[in-house]
Design a protein around this motif. Structure first.
Motif, PDB file in Angstrom:
ATOM      1  N   ASN A  16       4.263  21.989   0.820  1.00  0.00           N
ATOM      2  CA  ASN A  16       5.637  21.550   1.041  1.00  0.00           C
ATOM      3  C   ASN A  16       6.016  21.649   2.520  1.00  0.00           C
ATOM      4  O   ASN A  16       6.251  22.741   3.038  1.00  0.00           O
ATOM      5  CB  ASN A  16       6.600  22.370   0.191  1.00  0.00           C
ATOM      6  CG  ASN A  16       8.030  21.863   0.297  1.00  0.00           C
ATOM      7  OD1 ASN A  16       8.332  20.953   1.057  1.00  0.00           O
ATOM      8  ND2 ASN A  16       8.913  22.467  -0.474  1.00  0.00           N
ATOM      9  N   ARG A  18       8.501  19.392   3.732  1.00  0.00           N
ATOM     10  CA  ARG A  18       9.644  18.478   3.768  1.00  0.00           C
ATOM     11  C   ARG A  18      10.547  18.798   4.952  1.00  0.00           C
ATOM     12  O   ARG A  18      10.732  19.952   5.320  1.00  0.00           O
ATOM     13  CB  ARG A  18      10.452  18.604   2.477  1.00  0.00           C
ATOM     14  CG  ARG A  18       9.753  18.035   1.261  1.00  0.00           C
ATOM     15  CD  ARG A  18      10.633  18.199   0.015  1.00  0.00           C
ATOM     16  NE  ARG A  18      10.042  17.561  -1.120  1.00  0.00           N
ATOM     17  CZ  ARG A  18       9.419  18.218  -2.099  1.00  0.00           C
ATOM     18  NH1 ARG A  18       9.303  19.530  -2.055  1.00  0.00           N
ATOM     19  NH2 ARG A  18       8.910  17.562  -3.106  1.00  0.00           N
ATOM     20  N   GLN A  36       3.551  17.210   0.809  1.00  0.00           N
ATOM     21  CA  GLN A  36       4.951  16.806   0.679  1.00  0.00           C
ATOM     22  C   GLN A  36       5.553  16.729   2.081  1.00  0.00           C
ATOM     23  O   GLN A  36       5.842  17.757   2.691  1.00  0.00           O
ATOM     24  CB  GLN A  36       5.728  17.833  -0.150  1.00  0.00           C
ATOM     25  CG  GLN A  36       5.191  18.077  -1.537  1.00  0.00           C
ATOM     26  CD  GLN A  36       5.639  17.027  -2.515  1.00  0.00           C
ATOM     27  OE1 GLN A  36       6.683  16.416  -2.353  1.00  0.00           O
ATOM     28  NE2 GLN A  36       4.842  16.791  -3.537  1.00  0.00           N
ATOM     29  N   ASP A  38       8.267  14.519   2.630  1.00  0.00           N
ATOM     30  CA  ASP A  38       9.489  13.754   2.444  1.00  0.00           C
ATOM     31  C   ASP A  38      10.515  14.120   3.506  1.00  0.00           C
ATOM     32  O   ASP A  38      10.703  15.295   3.832  1.00  0.00           O
ATOM     33  CB  ASP A  38      10.083  14.022   1.053  1.00  0.00           C
ATOM     34  CG  ASP A  38       9.143  13.611  -0.065  1.00  0.00           C
ATOM     35  OD1 ASP A  38       8.638  12.480  -0.016  1.00  0.00           O
ATOM     36  OD2 ASP A  38       8.912  14.426  -0.969  1.00  0.00           O
ATOM     37  N   GLU A  54      -2.266  10.776  -2.507  1.00  0.00           N
ATOM     38  CA  GLU A  54      -1.111  11.220  -3.294  1.00  0.00           C
ATOM     39  C   GLU A  54      -0.113  12.004  -2.435  1.00  0.00           C
ATOM     40  O   GLU A  54       0.497  12.967  -2.873  1.00  0.00           O
ATOM     41  CB  GLU A  54      -1.553  12.027  -4.510  1.00  0.00           C
ATOM     42  CG  GLU A  54      -2.396  11.218  -5.481  1.00  0.00           C
ATOM     43  CD  GLU A  54      -2.894  12.018  -6.667  1.00  0.00           C
ATOM     44  OE1 GLU A  54      -2.620  13.225  -6.754  1.00  0.00           O
ATOM     45  OE2 GLU A  54      -3.558  11.419  -7.519  1.00  0.00           O
ATOM     46  N   HIS A  56       3.383  12.456  -0.242  1.00  0.00           N
ATOM     47  CA  HIS A  56       4.788  12.080  -0.435  1.00  0.00           C
ATOM     48  C   HIS A  56       5.460  12.000   0.928  1.00  0.00           C
ATOM     49  O   HIS A  56       5.613  13.013   1.606  1.00  0.00           O
ATOM     50  CB  HIS A  56       5.496  13.099  -1.323  1.00  0.00           C
ATOM     51  CG  HIS A  56       4.886  13.202  -2.678  1.00  0.00           C
ATOM     52  ND1 HIS A  56       5.301  12.429  -3.734  1.00  0.00           N
ATOM     53  CD2 HIS A  56       3.866  13.956  -3.147  1.00  0.00           C
ATOM     54  CE1 HIS A  56       4.566  12.716  -4.793  1.00  0.00           C
ATOM     55  NE2 HIS A  56       3.684  13.636  -4.461  1.00  0.00           N
ATOM     56  N   SER A  58       8.513   9.994   1.318  1.00  0.00           N
ATOM     57  CA  SER A  58       9.773   9.289   1.080  1.00  0.00           C
ATOM     58  C   SER A  58      10.776   9.635   2.166  1.00  0.00           C
ATOM     59  O   SER A  58      10.989  10.797   2.485  1.00  0.00           O
ATOM     60  CB  SER A  58      10.356   9.669  -0.283  1.00  0.00           C
ATOM     61  OG  SER A  58       9.540   9.184  -1.317  1.00  0.00           O
ATOM     62  N   THR A  75      -0.125   6.910  -1.825  1.00  0.00           N
ATOM     63  CA  THR A  75       0.843   7.576  -0.966  1.00  0.00           C
ATOM     64  C   THR A  75       2.200   6.909  -1.145  1.00  0.00           C
ATOM     65  O   THR A  75       2.303   5.694  -1.214  1.00  0.00           O
ATOM     66  CB  THR A  75       0.372   7.514   0.499  1.00  0.00           C
ATOM     67  OG1 THR A  75      -0.854   8.249   0.596  1.00  0.00           O
ATOM     68  CG2 THR A  75       1.378   8.112   1.447  1.00  0.00           C
ATOM     69  N   ASP A  76       3.250   7.718  -1.230  1.00  0.00           N
ATOM     70  CA  ASP A  76       4.600   7.223  -1.482  1.00  0.00           C
ATOM     71  C   ASP A  76       5.401   7.186  -0.182  1.00  0.00           C
ATOM     72  O   ASP A  76       5.717   8.226   0.393  1.00  0.00           O
ATOM     73  CB  ASP A  76       5.293   8.122  -2.507  1.00  0.00           C
ATOM     74  CG  ASP A  76       6.610   7.549  -2.988  1.00  0.00           C
ATOM     75  OD1 ASP A  76       7.079   6.536  -2.431  1.00  0.00           O
ATOM     76  OD2 ASP A  76       7.191   8.119  -3.929  1.00  0.00           O
ATOM     77  N   TYR A  78       8.436   5.539  -0.011  1.00  0.00           N
ATOM     78  CA  TYR A  78       9.739   5.008  -0.417  1.00  0.00           C
ATOM     79  C   TYR A  78      10.774   5.258   0.678  1.00  0.00           C
ATOM     80  O   TYR A  78      10.963   6.397   1.126  1.00  0.00           O
ATOM     81  CB  TYR A  78      10.178   5.661  -1.737  1.00  0.00           C
ATOM     82  CG  TYR A  78      11.557   5.253  -2.201  1.00  0.00           C
ATOM     83  CD1 TYR A  78      11.775   3.981  -2.714  1.00  0.00           C
ATOM     84  CD2 TYR A  78      12.624   6.126  -2.120  1.00  0.00           C
ATOM     85  CE1 TYR A  78      13.027   3.598  -3.143  1.00  0.00           C
ATOM     86  CE2 TYR A  78      13.880   5.751  -2.553  1.00  0.00           C
ATOM     87  CZ  TYR A  78      14.084   4.478  -3.057  1.00  0.00           C
ATOM     88  OH  TYR A  78      15.334   4.101  -3.480  1.00  0.00           O
TER      89      TYR A  78
END
Length: 146
Positions: A16, A18, A36, A38, A54, A56, A58, A75-76, A78
């Motif tokens: 994590n 973020r 992560q 994001d 995989e 993240h 976003s 991979t995201d 968004y």
């Protein structure tokens, strides 16, 4: 945060990251699975030949980030901001780029397989030589190059 600190924490099992600022970080060739990131800031970050599986991202800001020859699998991205990102020869397999901003991004010779570009902004993006396979384009149509 410095790239070396992130890699050390990642090697210790942390995933994590973020909302951290990794602007100008050198993560060239890094292999990052299920990380992560994001809403992080990776302006002008060096991710050339990185492998993101995989991951993240976003809402992440990747202004002028170098993702040349990166492998971006599931991979995201968004709502990520990839303005002027260098993605020359990147491989985007099942990448989620819904509502991502790829304004003036360099996607020359990139390969997009089963990627989702729904509502993505490709204004001014360089797409020469890019190949699309079963990719959902910003207008919702499927594109599959021969």
């Amino acid at each position: 945060m410095e790239a070396s600190e992130l890699l050390k924490l990642y090697a210790g099992g942390e995933r994590n990251f973020r909302r951290i600022d990794l602007s100008h970080a050198n993560l060239e060739g890094a292999e990052l699975v299920a990380i992560q990131l994001d809403w992080a800031i990776l302006n002008e970050a060096q991710l050339r030949k990185a492998i993101l599986l995989e991951a993240h991202l976003s809402g992440t800001v990747l202004y002028r980030a170098n993702l040349e020859e990166a492998i971006l699998t599931e991979t995201d991205f968004y709502k990520a901001k990839l303005h002027q990102a260098k993605m020359y020869k990147a491989i985007l397999y099942r990448a989620k780029l819904r509502r991502a901003s790829l304004v003036e991004a360099d996607l020359r010779e990139a390969v997009l397989v089963e990627a989702d570009l729904t509502e993505a902004d490709l204004t001014g993006a360089k797409l020469a030589g890019a190949r699309f396979f079963k990719t959902k384009m910003p207008d919702g149509r499927m594109r599959h190059d021969e």
